[in-house]
Write a protein that holds these residues in place. Structure first.
Motif, PDB file in Angstrom:
ATOM      1  N   LEU A 157       0.828  -1.210   0.000  1.00 20.96           N
ATOM      2  CA  LEU A 157       0.000   0.000   0.000  1.00 20.96           C
ATOM      3  C   LEU A 157       0.861   1.259   0.000  1.00 20.96           C
ATOM      4  N   LEU A 158       2.008   1.206   0.677  1.00 20.18           N
ATOM      5  CA  LEU A 158       2.894   2.366   0.702  1.00 20.18           C
ATOM      6  C   LEU A 158       3.519   2.604  -0.674  1.00 20.18           C
ATOM      7  N   ALA A 159       3.876   1.524  -1.378  1.00 20.03           N
ATOM      8  CA  ALA A 159       4.381   1.658  -2.743  1.00 20.03           C
ATOM      9  C   ALA A 159       3.306   2.252  -3.649  1.00 20.03           C
ATOM     10  N   TRP A 160       2.049   1.818  -3.451  1.00 22.93           N
ATOM     11  CA  TRP A 160       0.941   2.374  -4.232  1.00 22.93           C
ATOM     12  C   TRP A 160       0.752   3.856  -3.916  1.00 22.93           C
ATOM     13  N   PHE A 161       0.823   4.212  -2.638  1.00 18.98           N
ATOM     14  CA  PHE A 161       0.609   5.603  -2.232  1.00 18.98           C
ATOM     15  C   PHE A 161       1.694   6.517  -2.791  1.00 18.98           C
ATOM     16  N   SER A 162       2.949   6.084  -2.725  1.00 16.34           N
ATOM     17  CA  SER A 162       4.033   6.907  -3.280  1.00 16.34           C
ATOM     18  C   SER A 162       3.898   7.021  -4.796  1.00 16.34           C
ATOM     19  N   GLY A 163       3.456   5.941  -5.462  1.00 17.89           N
ATOM     20  CA  GLY A 163       3.212   6.012  -6.901  1.00 17.89           C
ATOM     21  C   GLY A 163       2.079   6.967  -7.229  1.00 17.89           C
ATOM     22  N   CYS A 221      10.525   0.967   0.336  1.00 19.17           N
ATOM     23  CA  CYS A 221       9.373   0.065   0.472  1.00 19.17           C
ATOM     24  C   CYS A 221       9.783  -1.396   0.291  1.00 19.17           C
ATOM     25  N   ILE A 222      10.579  -1.672  -0.743  1.00 18.60           N
ATOM     26  CA  ILE A 222      10.980  -3.053  -1.029  1.00 18.60           C
ATOM     27  C   ILE A 222      11.888  -3.584   0.068  1.00 18.60           C
ATOM     28  N   ASP A 223      12.835  -2.770   0.520  1.00 19.89           N
ATOM     29  CA  ASP A 223      13.759  -3.237   1.551  1.00 19.89           C
ATOM     30  C   ASP A 223      13.027  -3.490   2.866  1.00 19.89           C
ATOM     31  N   VAL A 234      16.838  -7.894   8.799  1.00 19.91           N
ATOM     32  CA  VAL A 234      16.411  -6.707   9.549  1.00 19.91           C
ATOM     33  C   VAL A 234      16.979  -5.486   8.832  1.00 19.91           C
ATOM     34  N   PRO A 235      16.162  -4.716   8.126  1.00 14.61           N
ATOM     35  CA  PRO A 235      16.668  -3.537   7.399  1.00 14.61           C
ATOM     36  C   PRO A 235      17.173  -2.462   8.344  1.00 14.61           C
ATOM     37  N   ARG A 236      18.384  -1.959   8.070  1.00 16.68           N
ATOM     38  CA  ARG A 236      18.996  -0.961   8.942  1.00 16.68           C
ATOM     39  C   ARG A 236      19.138   0.405   8.280  1.00 16.68           C
ATOM     40  N   TYR A 237      19.066   0.459   6.956  1.00 14.57           N
ATOM     41  CA  TYR A 237      19.362   1.710   6.251  1.00 14.57           C
ATOM     42  C   TYR A 237      18.151   2.297   5.526  1.00 14.57           C
ATOM     43  N   THR A 238      16.974   1.724   5.712  1.00 11.44           N
ATOM     44  CA  THR A 238      15.769   2.242   5.063  1.00 11.44           C
ATOM     45  C   THR A 238      14.704   2.522   6.120  1.00 11.44           C
ATOM     46  N   SER A 239      13.678   3.239   5.708  1.00  8.84           N
ATOM     47  CA  SER A 239      12.647   3.683   6.634  1.00  8.84           C
ATOM     48  C   SER A 239      11.265   3.512   6.010  1.00  8.84           C
ATOM     49  N   THR A 240      10.276   3.281   6.848  1.00  9.57           N
ATOM     50  CA  THR A 240       8.897   3.222   6.358  1.00  9.57           C
ATOM     51  C   THR A 240       8.272   4.616   6.272  1.00  9.57           C
ATOM     52  N   MET A 241       8.797   5.574   7.017  1.00  6.68           N
ATOM     53  CA  MET A 241       8.211   6.906   7.032  1.00  6.68           C
ATOM     54  C   MET A 241       8.644   7.739   5.827  1.00  6.68           C
ATOM     55  N   TYR A 242       9.841   7.484   5.296  1.00  6.55           N
ATOM     56  CA  TYR A 242      10.296   8.281   4.155  1.00  6.55           C
ATOM     57  C   TYR A 242       9.360   8.163   2.959  1.00  6.55           C
ATOM     58  N   PRO A 243       8.997   6.953   2.496  1.00  5.32           N
ATOM     59  CA  PRO A 243       8.062   6.893   1.357  1.00  5.32           C
ATOM     60  C   PRO A 243       6.693   7.462   1.680  1.00  5.32           C
ATOM     61  N   PHE A 244       6.267   7.392   2.953  1.00  4.37           N
ATOM     62  CA  PHE A 244       4.966   7.968   3.312  1.00  4.37           C
ATOM     63  C   PHE A 244       5.001   9.487   3.178  1.00  4.37           C
TER      64      PHE A 244
END
Length: 273
Positions: A157-163, A221-223, A234-244
């Motif tokens: 859904l986050l990938a869809w929202f950013s698109g 989103c993918i990471d 466990v992703p260390r260099y990406t965030s869920t808030m940035y694409p939002f």
């Protein structure tokens, strides 16, 4: 003077808009093919071809050892699904009907309904394709476990929202710069074949490569989705808030641009093209 005015409540207006969006979504889905099942199957076939192409490429180049420990096809699908969701959403929103479209002559149709139906139809087809493909793979080929399925679906859904946000900005600029917008859309979709990070994980990249990909919301989103799909990552260099926030900012800019464009639109813009 000769029109009969009907007073409607806010709830009635909301229901009317929801009904219009529903019928517009159905029209968008049936637009690609006369048979709704064939429309879904063609989209599923695209996803399957993408997954198989990357599977062959990883096997030939010996890159399977760079993947996360776990189901390799699930690793590929976690990237391809989100990639397809975003680029299909961008294409659907950019290709939605504008203020000079003949459909806008039919009240109470407007551009907001056209944009919402385009985005929701893309999401519907992608989610349905995802569910069917995962079900067939689980039942017919390999039993797999998704560690946090709800959070993983949230990344879809986050990938869809950013698109949606990116598509809105391009849609607002499309009547003013039709050729550059078409080129930018095509370049972005092609560049994300690599820049989306579906072929690698962020934890394995050196710093200079992270700086090259960290601008991309789909990369995050993918990471993050792979962190929810696999227990060993466990992703260390990406965030869920940035694409939002990225999608939210672009959506607001796109809505303001679309409102300005709608106020100045004219059928004569495309007369010389």
């Amino acid at each position: 003077m000769f029109q009969q005015r009907r007073r409607t409540s806010h709830v009635g207006s909301a229901l009317t808009i929801a009904e219009l969006i529903y019928h517009s979504v159905a029209r968008k889905i049936r637009k690609t093919h006369g048979n709704a099942f064939m429309s879904l199957f063609m989209n599923m076939l695209q996803v399957i071809i993408f997954v198989m192409a990357f599977y062959v490429m990883f096997s030939v180049l010996g890159l399977r050892k760079t993947a996360i420990r776990g189901d390799f096809l699930l690793y590929l699908m976690s990237g391809v699904f989100l990639y397809m969701t975003q680029i299909k959403t961008i294409g659907a929103v950019v290709g939605s009907e504008g203020p000079t479209s003949p459909m806008m002559l039919h009240a109470p149709m407007n551009t907001v309904i056209a944009i919402a139906s385009a985005a929701l139809s893309a999401l519907y087809i992608q989610v349905l394709s995802l569910a069917v493909i995962l079900f067939v793979y689980y039942v017919g080929f390999q039993h797999f476990t998704i560690e946090q399925p709800v959070n993983a679906f949230g990344m879809v859904l986050l990938a869809w929202f950013s698109g949606l946000g990116i598509g809105m900005v391009l849609l607002a600029a499309k009547p003013w710069f039709p050729t550059p917008v078409r080129i930018i859309t095509m370049v972005y979709q092609r560049a994300n074949m690599i820049a989306s990070g579906k072929m690698f994980v962020a934890n394995s990249l050196p710093t200079f490569m992270l700086n090259m990909f960290s601008w991309n919301p789909l990369f995050h989103c993918i990471d993050q989705s792979r962190g929810y799909v696999f227990i060993n990552y466990v992703p260390r260099y990406t965030s869920t808030m940035y694409p939002f926030y990225f999608g939210l900012v672009f959506l607001m800019i796109g809505l303001m641009g679309e409102f300005y464009t709608r106020k100045h639109s004219s059928v004569s813009w495309s007369a010389r093209r």
